[in-house]
Scaffold this active site. Structure first.
Site, mmCIF file in Angstrom:
data_model
loop_
_atom_site.group_PDB
_atom_site.id
_atom_site.type_symbol
_atom_site.label_atom_id
_atom_site.label_comp_id
_atom_site.label_asym_id
_atom_site.label_seq_id
_atom_site.Cartn_x
_atom_site.Cartn_y
_atom_site.Cartn_z
ATOM 1 N N GLY A 169 47.441 64.072 84.357
ATOM 2 C CA GLY A 169 48.871 63.773 84.564
ATOM 3 C C GLY A 169 49.494 64.797 85.508
ATOM 4 O O GLY A 169 49.344 65.993 85.302
ATOM 5 N N ARG A 218 42.197 60.319 86.773
ATOM 6 C CA ARG A 218 41.344 60.647 85.623
ATOM 7 C C ARG A 218 39.983 60.056 85.967
ATOM 8 O O ARG A 218 39.895 58.895 86.338
ATOM 9 C CB ARG A 218 41.932 60.065 84.338
ATOM 10 C CG ARG A 218 43.286 60.723 84.015
ATOM 11 C CD ARG A 218 43.869 60.292 82.689
ATOM 12 N NE ARG A 218 45.076 61.057 82.393
ATOM 13 C CZ ARG A 218 46.309 60.547 82.362
ATOM 14 N NH1 ARG A 218 46.500 59.265 82.589
ATOM 15 N NH2 ARG A 218 47.338 61.314 82.079
ATOM 16 N N ASP A 226 44.689 69.431 79.590
ATOM 17 C CA ASP A 226 43.535 69.328 78.692
ATOM 18 C C ASP A 226 42.277 68.678 79.316
ATOM 19 O O ASP A 226 41.201 69.266 79.327
ATOM 20 C CB ASP A 226 44.043 68.519 77.481
ATOM 21 C CG ASP A 226 43.004 68.292 76.438
ATOM 22 O OD1 ASP A 226 42.854 69.172 75.592
ATOM 23 O OD2 ASP A 226 42.347 67.232 76.476
ATOM 24 N N THR A 273 50.637 70.997 82.936
ATOM 25 C CA THR A 273 50.918 69.721 82.273
ATOM 26 C C THR A 273 52.314 69.839 81.675
ATOM 27 O O THR A 273 52.691 70.927 81.217
ATOM 28 C CB THR A 273 49.911 69.393 81.148
ATOM 29 O OG1 THR A 273 50.501 68.426 80.255
ATOM 30 C CG2 THR A 273 49.531 70.596 80.294
ATOM 31 N N ASP A 311 53.113 68.785 78.940
ATOM 32 C CA ASP A 311 52.988 68.812 77.476
ATOM 33 C C ASP A 311 52.957 70.221 76.869
ATOM 34 O O ASP A 311 53.212 70.386 75.677
ATOM 35 C CB ASP A 311 51.709 68.081 77.037
ATOM 36 C CG ASP A 311 51.691 66.638 77.498
ATOM 37 O OD1 ASP A 311 52.773 66.082 77.769
ATOM 38 O OD2 ASP A 311 50.581 66.067 77.614
ATOM 39 N N ASP A 331 50.482 71.899 75.969
ATOM 40 C CA ASP A 331 49.559 71.927 74.827
ATOM 41 C C ASP A 331 48.234 72.620 75.150
ATOM 42 O O ASP A 331 47.173 72.189 74.710
ATOM 43 C CB ASP A 331 49.302 70.482 74.342
ATOM 44 C CG ASP A 331 48.740 69.598 75.445
ATOM 45 O OD1 ASP A 331 48.764 70.010 76.625
ATOM 46 O OD2 ASP A 331 48.269 68.485 75.135
ATOM 47 N N ARG A 361 52.200 63.715 74.546
ATOM 48 C CA ARG A 361 50.880 63.248 74.091
ATOM 49 C C ARG A 361 50.768 63.437 72.580
ATOM 50 O O ARG A 361 51.579 62.904 71.858
ATOM 51 C CB ARG A 361 49.795 63.996 74.864
ATOM 52 C CG ARG A 361 48.582 63.189 75.194
ATOM 53 C CD ARG A 361 47.729 63.867 76.246
ATOM 54 N NE ARG A 361 47.442 65.233 75.894
ATOM 55 C CZ ARG A 361 46.296 65.661 75.390
ATOM 56 N NH1 ARG A 361 45.311 64.812 75.214
ATOM 57 N NH2 ARG A 361 46.109 66.923 75.089
HETATM 58 O O1 F6P Z 1 49.846 64.604 79.711
HETATM 59 C C1 F6P Z 1 51.044 64.316 80.372
HETATM 60 C C2 F6P Z 1 51.595 62.986 79.926
HETATM 61 O O2 F6P Z 1 52.798 62.730 80.620
HETATM 62 C C3 F6P Z 1 51.809 62.840 78.409
HETATM 63 O O3 F6P Z 1 52.980 63.446 77.960
HETATM 64 C C4 F6P Z 1 51.776 61.348 78.251
HETATM 65 O O4 F6P Z 1 51.338 60.995 76.955
HETATM 66 C C5 F6P Z 1 50.775 60.908 79.285
HETATM 67 O O5 F6P Z 1 50.678 61.955 80.239
HETATM 68 C C6 F6P Z 1 51.139 59.639 80.006
HETATM 69 O O6 F6P Z 1 50.082 59.324 80.824
HETATM 70 P P1 F6P Z 1 50.156 58.174 81.963
HETATM 71 O O7 F6P Z 1 50.888 58.767 83.122
HETATM 72 O O8 F6P Z 1 48.750 57.864 82.245
HETATM 73 O O9 F6P Z 1 50.928 57.045 81.373
#
Ligand code: F6P
Length: 322
Positions: free
Chosen positions: A11, A72, A103, A126, A128, A130, A172
Site C-alpha cells: 500500500g 503486491r 508488513d 505504511t 497503518d 503496524d 488493516r
Molecule cells: O496497509 C495500508 C492499507 O491502506 C490498509 O489500511 C488497508 O486495509 C489496505 O491497505 C487497503 O488496501 P488496498 O489499497 O489494496 O485496498
C-alpha cells in the site's frame, strides 16, 4: 558498492516520494548509481528499471503516492521466485537494495536477505503504523491528520443534528490509526481489533450520553475490528436502541495527499540512514526511529514481533468523553 536499487511496495503511503528523493540524493553524494525499480518487487521480475539522478527526484517531496508506483507481487512467495529475483538484480549490477513499505514488503525483504547475494535494507512506510522496531512509519502522521480533518467536519454536523456517527478508519488488522484519531478528534468511543467490542456496552454509553445532554456521539471504528466494520456495528447498536444513526467510511482518502512535515522529515532521515547502512556493508535490517533515535531491527522481527499500542489511551477516551 557502486550501484543500488530502490523500490516501493504494498500500500502506498504519503512520504514515500520524500524517501525516494533522500535515497537518490544521498546515493549520488556517496558516488553511487541509483536505480529505481517500478511497481514494487514485480518490477524486478519484469526488469522494469529506471536510472535515477538528482534531477529525477526534483519537486516530489510534497507529493503523495509514489513515483515508482507499487504492487503486491505473487512471485515473491516462492523460493524459485526468490532465486530469480536475486539473479536478475545481480545481472543488473545491483549490489544493494532498499525497500520502502509495510508488513508485506518487509516479509519479502526478509526472504531476499536470507537468499543472499544482494544487500537488503528496508524503510518502514505504511499508513497503518503496524511495524515493530519503529515508533512511527512513514505515512501514518499524514493519514491521521487527513482522517482528523474529516472527523472535525463530521463533528460540525453531528452536533447540529444530533445522531450517533460511526466513522470507519483504515489500519488493516490493527488499531493505531483509530486510537490516535479518536483521541485527537475527541471521539466518544473507539473500537479496535486489540480490544473486544461489546455492543451492549457501547449502546448503553450512547443512550446515557444523550440523556446527559450531549449533542453528539462519534464512534471511531477500526476497519479490522472483530465485531465487523462501522456498518455492521452501527446496525447491531440500532437493533438495541432503535436510534437513527449515520455511518461514514473514510477509505482511501486516508492514503493520499501531501505528506505532513513530520512524515517528510522522517522519510528524509530514514532514507539517508538506509543508504548509509548499505555503504557500511549492513544487510538484513530495517531502519526505523525509536524515541527519536535511529534504530536498526533485524528484518524478521519487524513483522514477527507485535508492536504494542498504548492501551492507556483507550481508558483516556472514556474519561475525556465526559
Ligand atoms: O496497509 C495500508 C492499507 O491502506 C490498509 O489500511 C488497508 O486495509 C489496505 O491497505 C487497503 O488496501 P488496498 O489499497 O489494496 O485496498
Amino acid at each position: 558498492m557502486k550501484r543500488i536499487g530502490v523500490l516501493t511496495s504494498g500500500g502506498d503511503a504519503p512520504g514515500m516520494n520524500a524517501c525516494i528523493r533522500a535515497i537518490v540524493r544521498c546515493g549520488v553524494s556517496c558516488k553511487l548509481e541509483v536505480v529505481g525499480i517500478r511497481r514494487g518487487y514485480c518490477g524486478i521480475f519484469e526488469e522494469d528499471f529506471i536510472k535515477l539522478g538528482s534531477r529525477s527526484v526534483s519537486n516530489i517531496i510534497h507529493r503523495g503516492g509514489t513515483i515508482l508506483e507499487t504492487a503486491r507481487c505473487e512471485e515473491m512467495k516462492s523460493r524459485e521466485g526468490m532465486r530469480t529475483a536475486i539473479e536478475i538484480l545481480q545481472r543488473e549490477g545491483i549490489e544493494g537494495l532498499i525497500t520502502i513499505g509495510g508488513d508485506g514488503t518487509l516479509r519479502g525483504a526478509t526472504k531476499l536477505a536470507k537468499a543472499g547475494g544482494v544487500k537488503i535494507i528496508s524503510v518502514p512506510s505504511t499508513i497503518d503504523n503496524d511495524v515493530y522496531g519503529t515508533d512511527y512509519t512513514i505515512g501514518f502522521d499524514t493519514a491521521i491528520n487527513t482522517a482528523l480533518d474529516a472527523i472535525d467536519k463530521i463533528r460540525d454536523t453531528a452536533g447540529s443534528l444530533p445522531r450517533p456517527f460511526f466513522v470507519e478508519v483504515m489500519g488493516r488488522s490493527r488499531g493505531f490509526i483509530a486510537l490516535e484519531v479518536g483521541i485527537a478528534g475527541g471521539a466518544e468511543d473507539i473500537m479496535i481489533p486489540e480490544v473486544e467490542t461489546k455492543i451492549e456496552e457501547i449502546s448503553l454509553d450512547i443512550k446515557r450520553s444523550f440523556e446527559r445532554g450531549k449533542k453528539s456521539f462519534i464512534v471511531i471504528v477500526a476497519e479490522g475490528d472483530e465485531a465487523g466494520g462501522a456498518f455492521s456495528i452501527a446496525q447491531q447498536v440500532w437493533e438495541r436502541l432503535k436510534l437513527e444513526y449515520r455511518v461514514c467510511v473514510l477509505g482511501h482518502v486516508q492514503r493520499g495527499g501531501s505528506p505532513t512535515a513530520k512524515d517528510r522529515v522522517l522519510a528524509s532521515k530514514l532514507g539517508a540512514a538506509a543508504v548509509d547502512a548499505l555503504v557500511r556493508g549492513m544487510s538484513g535490517y530495517m531502519v526505523g526511529e525509536l524515541k527519536g533515535e535511529l534504530a536498526f531491527t533485524p528484518l524478521r522481527e519487524t513483522w514477527d514481533k507485535k508492536k504494542e499500542l498504548d492501551s492507556n489511551l483507550l481508558q483516556l477516551v472514556k474519561v475525556l468523553a465526559g
